[in-house]
Design a protein around this motif. Structure first.
Motif, PDB file in Angstrom:
ATOM      1  N   LEU A 131      -1.320  45.283 -90.919  1.00  0.00           N
ATOM      2  CA  LEU A 131      -2.120  46.303 -90.202  1.00  0.00           C
ATOM      3  C   LEU A 131      -1.445  46.451 -88.818  1.00  0.00           C
ATOM      4  N   ARG A 132      -1.079  47.730 -88.321  1.00  0.00           N
ATOM      5  CA  ARG A 132      -0.677  47.904 -87.066  1.00  0.00           C
ATOM      6  C   ARG A 132      -1.867  48.509 -86.190  1.00  0.00           C
ATOM      7  N   PRO A 133      -2.345  48.291 -85.285  1.00  0.00           N
ATOM      8  CA  PRO A 133      -3.412  48.954 -84.382  1.00  0.00           C
ATOM      9  C   PRO A 133      -2.595  50.218 -83.716  1.00  0.00           C
ATOM     10  N   LEU A 134      -3.708  51.077 -83.577  1.00  0.00           N
ATOM     11  CA  LEU A 134      -3.431  52.628 -82.972  1.00  0.00           C
ATOM     12  C   LEU A 134      -4.261  52.475 -81.974  1.00  0.00           C
ATOM     13  N   PRO A 135      -3.626  53.611 -80.778  1.00  0.00           N
ATOM     14  CA  PRO A 135      -4.277  53.710 -79.557  1.00  0.00           C
ATOM     15  C   PRO A 135      -5.738  54.135 -79.681  1.00  0.00           C
ATOM     16  N   ASP A 136      -6.191  54.858 -80.756  1.00  0.00           N
ATOM     17  CA  ASP A 136      -7.421  55.321 -80.760  1.00  0.00           C
ATOM     18  C   ASP A 136      -8.289  54.282 -81.630  1.00  0.00           C
ATOM     19  N   GLY A 137      -7.955  53.170 -81.629  1.00  0.00           N
ATOM     20  CA  GLY A 137      -8.908  52.316 -82.409  1.00  0.00           C
ATOM     21  C   GLY A 137      -8.803  51.980 -83.770  1.00  0.00           C
ATOM     22  N   ASN A 138      -7.997  52.895 -84.268  1.00  0.00           N
ATOM     23  CA  ASN A 138      -7.909  52.914 -85.877  1.00  0.00           C
ATOM     24  C   ASN A 138      -6.877  51.942 -86.155  1.00  0.00           C
ATOM     25  N   TYR A 139      -6.589  51.744 -87.572  1.00  0.00           N
ATOM     26  CA  TYR A 139      -5.476  50.929 -87.941  1.00  0.00           C
ATOM     27  C   TYR A 139      -4.635  51.649 -88.814  1.00  0.00           C
ATOM     28  N   GLU A 140      -3.084  51.436 -88.873  1.00  0.00           N
ATOM     29  CA  GLU A 140      -2.112  51.940 -89.642  1.00  0.00           C
ATOM     30  C   GLU A 140      -1.908  50.878 -90.976  1.00  0.00           C
ATOM     31  N   GLU A 141      -2.344  51.112 -92.091  1.00  0.00           N
ATOM     32  CA  GLU A 141      -2.275  50.269 -93.136  1.00  0.00           C
ATOM     33  C   GLU A 141      -0.873  50.617 -93.701  1.00  0.00           C
TER      34      GLU A 141
END
Length: 249
Positions: A131-141
């Motif tokens: 996973l990679r955290p995104l600035p908006d609080g979501n994650y990039e799988e």
């Protein structure tokens, strides 16, 4: 002729357009990163090629390349910005064509059935590079294929903590396999190219070899894994059946 004149810039104009200081432009010229301007009278004039080269340098620096490495790549490509860009993108490109998907922390927690342990599991998945955290609080799988595998494991009753432990083991062994293929490329493709003095006409061949290695590495790893997995299942099940038979005696 009028078009050519409108594209000519003094060094001050080039600096304003590219957001780079005059001092850095001159430094790039002294390192051979920028071609010399056309000089008329006492004034040097720059054109679109200089702007493109500055953008290329900026992009490569953002990707982690040092100025010395950029200079060597440009020398290898005979000064062709396009060829350097194609080569570096081949180096940085992922080895698979999966498209990452965006997921929320809530979706992941629900998928894992993790409850209060979700934050800890998210941190572990980040550390593993899943996973990679995104600035908006979501994650990039980064690998939906891995996500589907984790969902299947959960359906088999395997806790997410155990699934992540398995993922860590797989990553460790995958790193060793990846290192083997990278060393093969360096030893058999890159070193001969380097020993020949980085001939500019061969950089494309080096890039082509790197791109061809992608499916070869994936196919070889999957094929060998399938062979080994079959052997391991057969051996382990044979032991388990023997153990059951001994209990019955």
């Amino acid at each position: 002729m009028v078009q050519a004149m409108t594209e000519e810039l003094t060094i001050d104009e080039l600096a304003r357009r590219t957001g780079m200081t005059v001092r850095n432009i001159r430094a790039h010229q002294s390192r051979g990163l920028l071609p010399a301007p056309q000089v008329r009278g006492r004034t040097g004039f720059y054109g679109p090629d200089h702007e493109e080269r500055i953008e290329l340098i900026r992009e490569l620096q953002a990707d982690g390349f040092k100025l010395e490495a950029i200079s060597r790549l440009l020398d290898s490509a005979g000064g062709s910005s396009d060829e350097v860009l194609r080569f570096t993108r081949a180096v940085k490109a992922p080895f698979e064509d999966e498209q990452p998907q965006i997921v929320t922390a809530e979706e992941l927690g629900e998928r894992w059935g993790a409850g209060d342990a979700a934050p800890q599991l998210l941190r572990k998945a980040e550390k593993l590079g899943i996973l990679r955290p995104l600035p908006d609080g979501n994650y990039e799988e980064l690998s939906p294929r891995l996500a589907r595998a984790s969902a299947e494991l959960a359906s088999l009753g395997i806790p997410p903590e155990t699934a992540l432990e398995v993922a860590a083991e797989i990553r460790k062994h995958s790193a060793a396999v990846a290192k083997t293929f990278v060393e093969l490329f360096i030893r058999r493709v890159w070193k001969p190219y380097e020993d020949q003095g980085h001939p500019e006409h061969d950089l494309q061949a080096v890039r082509d070899a790197l791109e061809r290695m992608r499916p070869l590495a994936s196919d070889a790893l999957l094929a060998m894994f399938q062979l080994v997995m079959t052997e391991e299942v057969e051996k382990r099940m044979a032991r388990e059946l023997d153990r059951i038979e001994k209990r019955r005696r």
